[in-house]
Design a protein around this motif. Structure first.
Motif, PDB file in Angstrom:
ATOM      1  N   LEU A 118       0.911  -1.531   0.233  1.00  0.00           N
ATOM      2  CA  LEU A 118      -0.509  -0.043   0.065  1.00  0.00           C
ATOM      3  C   LEU A 118       0.813   1.006   0.215  1.00  0.00           C
ATOM      4  O   LEU A 118       0.620   1.969  -0.738  1.00  0.00           O
ATOM      5  N   LEU A 119       2.052   1.716   1.025  1.00  0.00           N
ATOM      6  CA  LEU A 119       2.650   2.484   0.872  1.00  0.00           C
ATOM      7  C   LEU A 119       3.776   2.657  -0.408  1.00  0.00           C
ATOM      8  O   LEU A 119       3.443   4.221  -0.580  1.00  0.00           O
ATOM      9  N   LEU A 120       4.098   1.766  -1.339  1.00  0.00           N
ATOM     10  CA  LEU A 120       4.858   2.051  -2.444  1.00  0.00           C
ATOM     11  C   LEU A 120       4.036   2.317  -3.000  1.00  0.00           C
ATOM     12  O   LEU A 120       4.132   3.082  -3.538  1.00  0.00           O
ATOM     13  N   THR A 121       2.797   1.958  -3.190  1.00  0.00           N
ATOM     14  CA  THR A 121       1.790   2.290  -4.565  1.00  0.00           C
ATOM     15  C   THR A 121       0.845   3.354  -4.290  1.00  0.00           C
ATOM     16  O   THR A 121       1.250   4.556  -4.950  1.00  0.00           O
ATOM     17  N   VAL A 122       0.530   3.673  -2.875  1.00  0.00           N
ATOM     18  CA  VAL A 122       0.067   4.820  -2.955  1.00  0.00           C
ATOM     19  C   VAL A 122       0.407   5.961  -2.274  1.00  0.00           C
ATOM     20  O   VAL A 122       0.560   6.697  -2.191  1.00  0.00           O
ATOM     21  N   GLY A 123       1.469   5.341  -1.378  1.00  0.00           N
ATOM     22  CA  GLY A 123       2.220   6.249  -0.411  1.00  0.00           C
ATOM     23  C   GLY A 123       3.075   7.427  -1.467  1.00  0.00           C
ATOM     24  O   GLY A 123       3.724   7.934  -1.580  1.00  0.00           O
ATOM     25  N   ALA A 124       4.145   5.962  -2.387  1.00  0.00           N
ATOM     26  CA  ALA A 124       5.169   6.496  -2.409  1.00  0.00           C
ATOM     27  C   ALA A 124       4.629   6.577  -4.843  1.00  0.00           C
ATOM     28  O   ALA A 124       5.615   7.413  -5.429  1.00  0.00           O
ATOM     29  N   GLY A 125       3.774   6.664  -4.564  1.00  0.00           N
ATOM     30  CA  GLY A 125       3.725   6.449  -6.412  1.00  0.00           C
ATOM     31  C   GLY A 125       3.909   5.805  -7.147  1.00  0.00           C
ATOM     32  O   GLY A 125       4.309   6.035  -8.333  1.00  0.00           O
ATOM     33  N   PHE A 126       4.112   4.304  -6.810  1.00  0.00           N
ATOM     34  CA  PHE A 126       5.303   2.812  -7.336  1.00  0.00           C
ATOM     35  C   PHE A 126       3.331   3.037  -8.484  1.00  0.00           C
ATOM     36  O   PHE A 126       2.417   3.111  -7.811  1.00  0.00           O
ATOM     37  N   THR A 127       4.242   2.172  -9.660  1.00  0.00           N
ATOM     38  CA  THR A 127       3.015   1.666 -10.110  1.00  0.00           C
ATOM     39  C   THR A 127       3.029   0.153  -9.786  1.00  0.00           C
ATOM     40  O   THR A 127       3.921  -0.344  -8.807  1.00  0.00           O
ATOM     41  N   TYR A 128       1.573  -0.693 -10.131  1.00  0.00           N
ATOM     42  CA  TYR A 128       1.841  -2.127  -8.761  1.00  0.00           C
ATOM     43  C   TYR A 128       3.141  -2.481 -10.197  1.00  0.00           C
ATOM     44  O   TYR A 128       3.575  -3.780  -9.177  1.00  0.00           O
ATOM     45  N   ASP A 129       3.962  -2.271 -10.846  1.00  0.00           N
ATOM     46  CA  ASP A 129       4.129  -3.721 -11.500  1.00  0.00           C
ATOM     47  C   ASP A 129       6.464  -3.160 -10.765  1.00  0.00           C
ATOM     48  O   ASP A 129       6.983  -3.910 -10.690  1.00  0.00           O
ATOM     49  N   GLY A 136       9.873  -7.666  -4.865  1.00  0.00           N
ATOM     50  CA  GLY A 136      10.203  -9.120  -5.417  1.00  0.00           C
ATOM     51  C   GLY A 136       8.986 -10.085  -5.697  1.00  0.00           C
ATOM     52  O   GLY A 136       9.600 -11.824  -5.373  1.00  0.00           O
ATOM     53  N   VAL A 137       8.242  -9.942  -5.862  1.00  0.00           N
ATOM     54  CA  VAL A 137       6.170 -10.610  -6.100  1.00  0.00           C
ATOM     55  C   VAL A 137       5.527 -10.586  -7.373  1.00  0.00           C
ATOM     56  O   VAL A 137       5.906  -9.053  -7.839  1.00  0.00           O
ATOM     57  N   PRO A 138       4.847 -10.885  -7.753  1.00  0.00           N
ATOM     58  CA  PRO A 138       3.807 -10.967  -8.984  1.00  0.00           C
ATOM     59  C   PRO A 138       3.731  -9.391  -8.499  1.00  0.00           C
ATOM     60  O   PRO A 138       2.721  -9.501  -7.791  1.00  0.00           O
ATOM     61  N   PRO A 139       3.171  -8.502 -10.170  1.00  0.00           N
ATOM     62  CA  PRO A 139       2.213  -7.570 -10.195  1.00  0.00           C
ATOM     63  C   PRO A 139       0.650  -7.844  -9.375  1.00  0.00           C
ATOM     64  O   PRO A 139       0.500  -6.911  -8.933  1.00  0.00           O
ATOM     65  N   GLY A 140      -0.259  -9.842  -9.422  1.00  0.00           N
ATOM     66  CA  GLY A 140      -1.687  -9.361  -9.038  1.00  0.00           C
ATOM     67  C   GLY A 140      -1.404  -9.920  -7.397  1.00  0.00           C
ATOM     68  O   GLY A 140      -2.350  -8.868  -7.071  1.00  0.00           O
ATOM     69  N   THR A 141       0.069  -9.949  -6.902  1.00  0.00           N
ATOM     70  CA  THR A 141      -0.128 -10.164  -6.224  1.00  0.00           C
ATOM     71  C   THR A 141      -0.367  -8.514  -5.025  1.00  0.00           C
ATOM     72  O   THR A 141      -0.485  -8.507  -4.090  1.00  0.00           O
ATOM     73  N   ILE A 142       1.383  -7.416  -5.404  1.00  0.00           N
ATOM     74  CA  ILE A 142       1.052  -6.274  -4.798  1.00  0.00           C
ATOM     75  C   ILE A 142      -0.426  -5.776  -5.401  1.00  0.00           C
ATOM     76  O   ILE A 142      -1.464  -5.230  -4.016  1.00  0.00           O
TER      77      ILE A 142
END
Length: 165
Positions: A118-129, A136-142
C-alpha cells in the motif's frame, strides 16, 4: 553518467524520505536510512544499468537497508515513566487529525507485506509493476494486497473493524 545519476537520485529523495518515515516511525531514523541508502547507491552506482528504473532500484536498496538494520538492531526504547509517550501526545482539534490518526493506527494493524504494498503504490507513487519489482513478487500479488489494505482501512476508519489483517 554520474551527473545525470546524481540529479535523478536527488529528485527521488522526498519520496524515499516519506517512505522511510513510515517504515521507521521517526523522522531522524528515516533521514539516517535515506542517507545510508544514498551512500550505498552511490558506492554501487556502477551496478545500476542505465535504461532501467532508478526509482525501483533505490527503493529496493532502501527496503533492504531497513531490513538489514531491523535484523541487527533492537529498536525498542524503554519508557517506564511514560515521558517519551507523553511528549508525542496531542489532542486532535480537527476531523482531519482524527481521521489521520485512525489511518495511522489502521496501518499498524496491516501485515507488513500488505502495508508495504500500500505504501509503495499509494504513498510513494509506484505503479503495481514497480512495487512488485521492489518487493520481489508478481504484480497481481501487489494488486491483491493493496485492494485488501484499502478495504480494511476503510472499514477500520469507519469503526466497523478492529481486527488485525
Amino acid at each position: 553518467m554520474s551527473d545525470l545519476f546524481l540529479a535523478e537520485m536527488v529528485k527521488l529523495i522526498p519520496k524515499m524520505r516519506a517512505y522511510a518515515i513510515v517504515l521507521t516511525k521517526s523522522a531522524s531514523d528515516a533521514d539516517d536510512l535515506v542517507q545510508d541508502t544514498l551512500l550505498r547507491a552511490w558506492r554501487f552506482r556502477e551496478g545500476f544499468r542505465p535504461g532501467t528504473d532508478l526509482k525501483a532500484w533505490l527503493f529496493r536498496i532502501l527496503r533492504n537497508e531497513m531490513l538489514r538494520k531491523a535484523q541487527t538492531a533492537n529498536r525498542l526504547t524503554e519508557d517506564v515513566d511514560g515521558k517519551f509517550a507523553a511528549q508525542l501526545v496531542s489532542d486532535p482539534d480537527q476531523e482531519f487529525n482524527l481521521r489521520y490518526r485512525e489511518l495511522l493506527e489502521g496501518l499498524q494493524h496491516l501485515s507488513e507485506d500488505t502495508r508495504e504494498a500500500l505504501l509503495l503504490t499509494v504513498g510513494a507513487g509506484f505503479t503495481y509493476d514497480e512495487a512488485a519489482e521492489v518487493c520481489g513478487v508478481p504484480p497481481g500479488t501487489i494488486k491483491s494486497r493493496v485492494n485488501r489494505a484499502r478495504g480494511f482501512l476503510a472499514s477500520y476508519i469507519e469503526g466497523s473493524s478492529g481486527r488485525e489483517m
